[in-house]
Scaffold this motif. Structure first.
Motif, PDB file in Angstrom:
ATOM      1  N   SER A   6       0.277   0.809  -2.106  1.00  0.00           N
ATOM      2  CA  SER A   6      -0.236   0.508  -0.769  1.00  0.00           C
ATOM      3  C   SER A   6       0.616   1.173   0.305  1.00  0.00           C
ATOM      4  O   SER A   6       0.105   1.671   1.316  1.00  0.00           O
ATOM      5  N   CYS A   8       2.144   3.946   0.015  1.00  0.00           N
ATOM      6  CA  CYS A   8       1.811   5.368   0.030  1.00  0.00           C
ATOM      7  C   CYS A   8       0.625   5.631   0.955  1.00  0.00           C
ATOM      8  O   CYS A   8       0.626   6.592   1.730  1.00  0.00           O
ATOM      9  N   GLN A   9      -0.386   4.779   0.867  1.00  0.00           N
ATOM     10  CA  GLN A   9      -1.550   4.957   1.729  1.00  0.00           C
ATOM     11  C   GLN A   9      -1.183   4.777   3.187  1.00  0.00           C
ATOM     12  O   GLN A   9      -1.661   5.501   4.059  1.00  0.00           O
ATOM     13  N   ARG A  10      -0.321   3.817   3.468  1.00  0.00           N
ATOM     14  CA  ARG A  10       0.098   3.607   4.863  1.00  0.00           C
ATOM     15  C   ARG A  10       0.902   4.805   5.373  1.00  0.00           C
ATOM     16  O   ARG A  10       0.757   5.213   6.529  1.00  0.00           O
ATOM     17  N   GLN A  13      -1.505   7.595   6.301  1.00  0.00           N
ATOM     18  CA  GLN A  13      -2.201   7.288   7.548  1.00  0.00           C
ATOM     19  C   GLN A  13      -1.300   7.462   8.757  1.00  0.00           C
ATOM     20  O   GLN A  13      -1.764   7.789   9.857  1.00  0.00           O
ATOM     21  N   GLU A  53     -12.044  11.545  -6.282  1.00  0.00           N
ATOM     22  CA  GLU A  53     -12.024  10.167  -6.776  1.00  0.00           C
ATOM     23  C   GLU A  53     -13.157   9.934  -7.764  1.00  0.00           C
ATOM     24  O   GLU A  53     -13.024   9.175  -8.723  1.00  0.00           O
ATOM     25  N   HIS A  75      -6.184   1.616  -5.241  1.00  0.00           N
ATOM     26  CA  HIS A  75      -4.926   1.836  -4.526  1.00  0.00           C
ATOM     27  C   HIS A  75      -4.398   3.268  -4.690  1.00  0.00           C
ATOM     28  O   HIS A  75      -3.395   3.628  -4.086  1.00  0.00           O
ATOM     29  N   LEU A  77      -4.215   7.398  -4.490  1.00  0.00           N
ATOM     30  CA  LEU A  77      -4.563   8.493  -3.592  1.00  0.00           C
ATOM     31  C   LEU A  77      -4.967   9.694  -4.440  1.00  0.00           C
ATOM     32  O   LEU A  77      -4.337   9.979  -5.458  1.00  0.00           O
ATOM     33  N   GLN A  81      -8.087  13.523  -0.715  1.00  0.00           N
ATOM     34  CA  GLN A  81      -7.805  12.628   0.412  1.00  0.00           C
ATOM     35  C   GLN A  81      -6.660  13.143   1.271  1.00  0.00           C
ATOM     36  O   GLN A  81      -6.334  12.533   2.292  1.00  0.00           O
TER      37      GLN A  81
END
Length: 350
Positions: A6, A8-10, A13, A53, A75, A77, A81
């Motif tokens: 999570s 990593c996604q933040r 962004q 994906e 979760h 990436l 993306q």
């Protein structure tokens, strides 16, 4: 691990610089686990090595393993993306990759195939001919940061090693002493790990589970590709007639092919007697065949070349050559494949 994914996604962004740990395009269990766990070790951003994906469903063993460990694929990436090329041009990208990839952003190489890139002061290279790349990642973690190992991380690594090394069976020709040593170390540190045999059997069953896949997806599942003037895909389902006689004569390695009946006149099927000759060892034969074709597509005197050739090295999981910053392979539709097979059939009839 879920909190790490999570984060990593933040981080993506937030638009800051990223350190991407990128596996090869095959995205088998070993590639996925090595990328995930090594990125976790580095506590940096990790991106799955497959391009879309939507392709992840083709890796049924990956999906099964993640769900078994209560890690949701949502979760993860994926390569599409992130704009790796833009990040690189902006100077915000650092890459840890398999050795066959080349890009200015590469800061480290770790893999278990033949060396194709020299080490440099800015890009250390770790390459050992072990059965699983996860073996090298596990060794690095145990040596440098054993405190981060927990049951979940250990089982990810253990599953990749056991699967890649074919249940650690010497007869399969994959396992090395270092693979065995790492597997034993994980077992001693985490006694609750599932038994080797049971783990291997469940992952092997999941790997070949094609339920829910359409024809195009089954052809693309674990597909390998080579390119020597002509692009050729090798699927687990078909071998083209145009390559069959060359495979029958192959001695390096000998495939011990025995013809079996085929429902289609333009497809030749065989039972392969040499079980140790995997597709990784078949693909160099196919590449030699393509190199031997003249400008008109005819086959030259390949028998002499074969006798003179050396034993081909085991190639990387993905024979797609190129940089992770390029646009990758074009999309292959079911119609394209059907048209290609029809043309092969027509040529065989003349």
């Amino acid at each position: 691990m879920e909190e790490f994914l999570s984060s990593c996604q933040r981080a993506v962004q937030a638009g800051s610089g990223v350190h991407v740990v990128l596996g090869n395009e095959a995205c088998d269990v070993d590639s996925m686990v090595s990328a995930l766990t090594y990125a976790y070790y580095l506590s940096k951003v990790r991106v799955q090595p497959i391009r879309r994906e939507s392709d992840f469903v083709l890796r049924s063993d990956n999906v099964f393993l993640l769900r078994q460990l209560s890690l949701s694929p949502e979760h993860l990436l994926f390569r599409d993306q992130l704009d790796l090329r833009a990040l690189h041009q902006e100077g915000h990208l650092r890459l840890t990759v398999p050795h066959h990839m080349n890009a200015g952003a590469v800061v480290e190489v770790i893999d278990h195939h033949l060396l194709e890139r020299e080490a440099s002061p800015t890009c250390p290279v770790t390459v050992e001919m072990v059965g699983s790349c996860a073996t090298l990642v596990t060794e690095r973690i145990i040596q440098k940061a054993p405190e981060i190992l927990d049951q979940q991380l250990a089982q990810l690594l253990y599953a990749a090693v056991v699967l890649d090394c074919v249940n650690m069976a010497p007869s399969a020709g994959k396992v090395t002493p270092k693979d065995s040593q790492v597997a034993a170390s994980l077992e001693s540190r985490f006694p609750a790990l599932p038994p080797r045999g049971a783990l291997f059997n469940t992952l092997q069953s999941a790997k070949f589970d094609v339920s829910g896949l359409n024809t195009e997806q089954m052809l693309l599942k674990d597909m390998k590709a080579v390119s020597e003037g002509l692009n050729l895909a090798v699927s687990v389902l078909y071998i083209t007639l145009e390559v069959s006689s060359y495979l029958e004569r192959a001695r390096n390695p000998a495939l011990n092919l025995c013809p079996i009946s085929s429902p289609h006149p333009h497809i030749t099927a065989y039972e392969q007697g040499n079980s140790l000759a995997s597709r990784k060892k078949l693909l160099p034969i196919v590449k030699d065949f393509l190199k031997g074709r003249d400008g008109h597509g005819h086959l030259g005197d390949m028998e002499d070349e074969e006798e003179e050739s050396q034993v081909p090295p085991t190639p990387m999981n993905s024979l797609v050559e190129g940089c992770p910053l390029d646009d990758g392979l074009p999309h292959i539709s079911a119609h394209d494949l059907e048209e290609k097979f029809s043309k092969m059939g027509a040529r065989g009839a003349h």
